[in-house]
Design a protein around this motif. Structure first.
Motif, PDB file in Angstrom:
ATOM      1  N   GLY A 142      -3.255  -7.437   2.829  1.00 40.09           N
ATOM      2  CA  GLY A 142      -3.688  -6.425   2.044  1.00 40.09           C
ATOM      3  C   GLY A 142      -4.938  -7.286   0.892  1.00 40.09           C
ATOM      4  N   GLY A 200      -2.132 -14.304 -11.417  1.00 41.20           N
ATOM      5  CA  GLY A 200      -2.074 -13.004 -10.013  1.00 41.20           C
ATOM      6  C   GLY A 200      -0.882 -12.730 -10.758  1.00 41.20           C
ATOM      7  N   LYS A 260       1.280 -12.906  -8.740  1.00 40.51           N
ATOM      8  CA  LYS A 260       3.069 -12.964  -8.057  1.00 40.51           C
ATOM      9  C   LYS A 260       3.221 -14.353  -8.835  1.00 40.51           C
ATOM     10  CE  LYS A 260       2.769 -14.435  -3.183  1.00 40.51           C
ATOM     11  NZ  LYS A 260       1.885 -14.935  -1.682  1.00 40.51           N
ATOM     12  N   HIS A 282       8.965  -9.987  -3.940  1.00 41.73           N
ATOM     13  CA  HIS A 282      10.139  -8.721  -4.758  1.00 41.73           C
ATOM     14  C   HIS A 282      11.250  -9.161  -4.641  1.00 41.73           C
ATOM     15  CE1 HIS A 282       6.845  -5.660  -6.061  1.00 41.73           C
ATOM     16  NE2 HIS A 282       6.709  -6.813  -6.136  1.00 41.73           N
ATOM     17  N   ASN A 302       8.052  -0.800  -8.163  1.00 36.30           N
ATOM     18  CA  ASN A 302       6.855  -1.218  -7.193  1.00 36.30           C
ATOM     19  C   ASN A 302       6.463  -0.044  -7.709  1.00 36.30           C
ATOM     20  OD1 ASN A 302       5.248  -2.233  -4.891  1.00 36.30           O
ATOM     21  ND2 ASN A 302       4.506  -1.766  -6.525  1.00 36.30           N
ATOM     22  N   ASN A 349       4.420  -0.879  -2.093  1.00 37.98           N
ATOM     23  CA  ASN A 349       3.645  -1.365  -1.353  1.00 37.98           C
ATOM     24  C   ASN A 349       4.704  -2.077  -0.479  1.00 37.98           C
ATOM     25  OD1 ASN A 349       2.305  -3.727   0.595  1.00 37.98           O
ATOM     26  ND2 ASN A 349       2.089  -4.532  -1.087  1.00 37.98           N
ATOM     27  N   ASP A 366       6.683  -3.463 -10.945  1.00 34.71           N
ATOM     28  CA  ASP A 366       5.119  -4.323 -10.323  1.00 34.71           C
ATOM     29  C   ASP A 366       4.372  -3.195 -10.190  1.00 34.71           C
ATOM     30  OD1 ASP A 366       2.788  -5.427  -9.049  1.00 34.71           O
ATOM     31  OD2 ASP A 366       4.247  -6.372  -7.912  1.00 34.71           O
ATOM     32  N   ALA A 379       1.119  -2.994  -9.340  1.00 38.49           N
ATOM     33  CA  ALA A 379      -0.532  -3.519  -9.033  1.00 38.49           C
ATOM     34  C   ALA A 379      -1.812  -2.519  -8.103  1.00 38.49           C
ATOM     35  CB  ALA A 379       0.543  -4.453  -7.674  1.00 38.49           C
ATOM     36  N   TYR A 380      -0.654  -1.734  -7.856  1.00 38.89           N
ATOM     37  CA  TYR A 380      -1.783   0.018  -7.595  1.00 38.89           C
ATOM     38  C   TYR A 380      -2.108   0.605  -8.299  1.00 38.89           C
ATOM     39  CZ  TYR A 380      -1.327  -3.055  -3.491  1.00 38.89           C
ATOM     40  OH  TYR A 380      -0.961  -4.025  -2.994  1.00 38.89           O
ATOM     41  N   SER A 434      -1.981  -6.369 -12.497  1.00 38.04           N
ATOM     42  CA  SER A 434      -3.233  -7.129 -12.004  1.00 38.04           C
ATOM     43  C   SER A 434      -4.541  -6.426 -11.697  1.00 38.04           C
ATOM     44  CB  SER A 434      -2.099  -7.256 -10.526  1.00 38.04           C
ATOM     45  OG  SER A 434      -3.433  -8.132  -9.881  1.00 38.04           O
ATOM     46  N   THR A 481      -5.936  -7.593  -9.441  1.00 32.83           N
ATOM     47  CA  THR A 481      -6.426  -7.567  -8.354  1.00 32.83           C
ATOM     48  C   THR A 481      -7.330  -6.604  -7.226  1.00 32.83           C
ATOM     49  OG1 THR A 481      -4.987  -9.767  -7.296  1.00 32.83           O
ATOM     50  CG2 THR A 481      -5.570  -8.446  -5.686  1.00 32.83           C
ATOM     51  N   LYS A 482      -6.501  -5.936  -7.185  1.00 34.23           N
ATOM     52  CA  LYS A 482      -7.362  -4.571  -5.722  1.00 34.23           C
ATOM     53  C   LYS A 482      -8.309  -3.695  -7.063  1.00 34.23           C
ATOM     54  CE  LYS A 482      -4.350  -6.347  -4.037  1.00 34.23           C
ATOM     55  NZ  LYS A 482      -2.959  -5.917  -3.650  1.00 34.23           N
TER      56      LYS A 482
HETATM   57  C1  LIG Z   1       3.310  -4.860  -5.026  1.00 33.80           C
HETATM   58  C2  LIG Z   1       2.127  -5.883  -4.728  1.00 33.80           C
HETATM   59  N1  LIG Z   1       1.742  -7.006  -6.231  1.00 33.80           N
HETATM   60  C3  LIG Z   1       1.391  -8.084  -6.156  1.00 33.80           C
HETATM   61  C4  LIG Z   1       0.541  -8.451  -5.260  1.00 33.80           C
HETATM   62  C5  LIG Z   1      -0.143  -9.577  -5.141  1.00 33.80           C
HETATM   63  O1  LIG Z   1      -1.076  -9.284  -6.261  1.00 33.80           O
HETATM   64  P1  LIG Z   1      -1.730 -10.825  -7.176  1.00 33.80           P
HETATM   65  O2  LIG Z   1      -3.211 -10.799  -7.007  1.00 33.80           O
HETATM   66  O3  LIG Z   1      -2.292 -10.133  -8.843  1.00 33.80           O
HETATM   67  O4  LIG Z   1      -0.709 -11.917  -7.407  1.00 33.80           O
HETATM   68  C6  LIG Z   1       0.702  -7.067  -3.487  1.00 33.80           C
HETATM   69  C7  LIG Z   1      -1.143  -8.141  -3.277  1.00 33.80           C
HETATM   70  O5  LIG Z   1      -1.298  -7.786  -1.999  1.00 33.80           O
HETATM   71  C8  LIG Z   1       1.501  -6.184  -4.418  1.00 33.80           C
HETATM   72  O6  LIG Z   1       1.283  -5.943  -3.020  1.00 33.80           O
END
Ligand SMILES: Cc1ncc(COP(=O)(O)O)c(C=O)c1O
Length: 402
Positions: free
Chosen positions: A41, A103, A105, A132, A182, A186, A214, A216-217, A245, A247-248
């Motif tokens: 991803g 991030g 993670k 996780h 989460n 994911n 979490d 993230a999405y 995050s 990131t996405k």
């Molecule tokens: C559920 C989940 N949490 C955290 C992350 C990582 O995110 P970040 O880039 O903020 O560390 C991802 C990345 O794929 C993810 O799918």
């Protein structure tokens, strides 16, 4: 076999299941094969141009090259709190209820080190995003797996998952200290309602359980769906933090910008730990992140719509090819049951076969925990043309086995 002696903590971290598929993918590429890669991803899109310009502008200023602030510069913490108020109607105090992380993670990893000790127990769903599970392991704690239901309607899965959490909690001795959640999820793409969060917050309050959500999405929701933040629940801040995050939704994966938001005790403890470990993300990245969060949300909607269209193409294509799948409500993934004619194969073997014969790389479900067996995950990080090509390859592949 490991090349070097493994230290005890490292011994608890097995090689990623994905490594086998990744090795084959690399070998095939070296041999000149064009692999369409839905394996990881890892977003292929870029942040909006004005965000990159701000990064460059800030990097040209001499004072921005010194150590930054591990908890995040005040303007950035204010920007994420304002963003939460606009998006979710959630009020947060930038001093006490928000901290930047490198991030999510890094955030979740250090959070577990701050919160857990050997002998403590973390409740972690399976399938799950690997960190996780392994963040509590790295912290020296034990993990109790809670099965995430994979079959049924959204509300059936939600109900069943709540029951699984309650049972796992009650069966555990000593009592678990943290629960990791989460949603949108994911790898399974499962989503939950505010009612789910309300129930779990009530439960956590009764049991003195911390919730780590979490998110993230958060921004990748499709076709009118909007994922709730756990912090929208009254009193959630008493027991929960949420990881947000950039990131996405903002396509800023390599920038490493995330946040832990909510419960002030958790934020305080993470701040203390991080003050020993890091000096924060490079200041120009933080400055540009302020601009990103303050921008019109349409920059995120554009990204979301690209993933949505890609999923439409993949889902329609696979269904036409005879692989029955459903479009998710959110995330950048398609979580697909291995087609019936391959049901005797495990997810790693099926992924290897798909790679060898259709030149399409996916992530085997088993890489997300034993409950992911029987499934594979597509991450739509290839463009529409290549997704169409992948569908053609898969159609040809499936025809051979029908
Ligand atoms: C559920 C989940 N949490 C955290 C992350 C990582 O995110 P970040 O880039 O903020 O560390 C991802 C990345 O794929 C993810 O799918």
């Amino acid at each position: 076999m490991a090349k070097y002696e493994e230290f005890p903590r490292i011994k608890r971290l097995p090689q990623y299941v994905f490594a086998v598929v990744n090795e084959l993918k690399a070998k095939m590429r070296r041999e000149g094969e064009d692999i369409i890669d839905f394996g990881m991803g890892n977003p292929d899109l870029t942040p909006a141009p004005h965000i990159i310009e701000k990064l460059c502008e800030s990097a040209k200023k001499p004072h921005t090259h010194r150590y930054s602030m591990s908890q995040g510069i005040p303007r950035l913490r204010k920007a994420i709190c304002d963003f939460y108020e606009r998006q979710y109607g959630v009020k947060l105090d930038p001093e006490e209820e928000a901290i930047m992380t490198i991030g999510s993670k890094e955030g979740i990893s250090h959070l577990m080190i701050a919160m857990l000790e050997p002998g403590d127990i973390a409740l972690v769903p399976s399938p799950r995003y690997p960190i996780h599970y392994y963040a509590p392991v790295i912290a020296g704690a034990s993990v109790l797996t809670v099965p995430l239901p994979l079959e049924g309607t959204d509300s059936e899965k939600q109900e069943q998952f709540l029951r699984n959490i309650y049972t796992s909690y009650e069966d555990s001795y000593p009592q678990p200290k943290v629960l990791i959640l989460n949603f949108p999820n994911n790898p399974t793409t499962m989503v939950v309602t505010k009612e789910f969060f309300k129930e779990i917050v009530d439960f956590a309050k009764k049991k003195n359980l911390w919730i780590i959500h979490d998110f993230a999405y958060a921004d990748l929701c499709f076709d009118g769906y909007k994922a709730p933040s756990i912090l929208e629940i009254d009193g959630a801040k008493d027991v929960a933090v949420e990881l947000y995050s950039m990131t996405k939704g903002f396509s800023m994966a390599g920038w490493r910008v995330g946040f832990v938001l909510g419960n002030p005790t958790i934020v305080y403890n993470l701040k203390r730990l991080k003050s020993y470990l890091d000096y924060g993300t490079f200041t120009p990245i933080q400055v540009a992140s302020v601009i990103a969060l303050d921008s019109d949300y349409s920059i995120v909607e554009k990204t979301r719509d690209i993933y949505s269209r890609r999923l439409d193409i993949l889902v329609e294509g696979l269904n036409r090819a005879g692989w029955k799948v459903e479009k998710p409500k959110a995330t950048m993934f398609l979580w697909a049951k291995i087609p019936p004619q391959f049901k005797d194969m495990n997810s790693v073997d099926f992924s290897m076969k798909l790679l060898k014969e259709a030149k399409v790389a996916v992530a085997p479900g088993a890489g997300f925990g034993e409950h992911g067996e029987g499934y594979v995950r597509f991450a739509v990080v290839e463009n529409e043309k290549r997704i169409r090509q992948a569908v053609r390859n898969i159609k040809k592949f499936l025809r051979q086995y029908s």
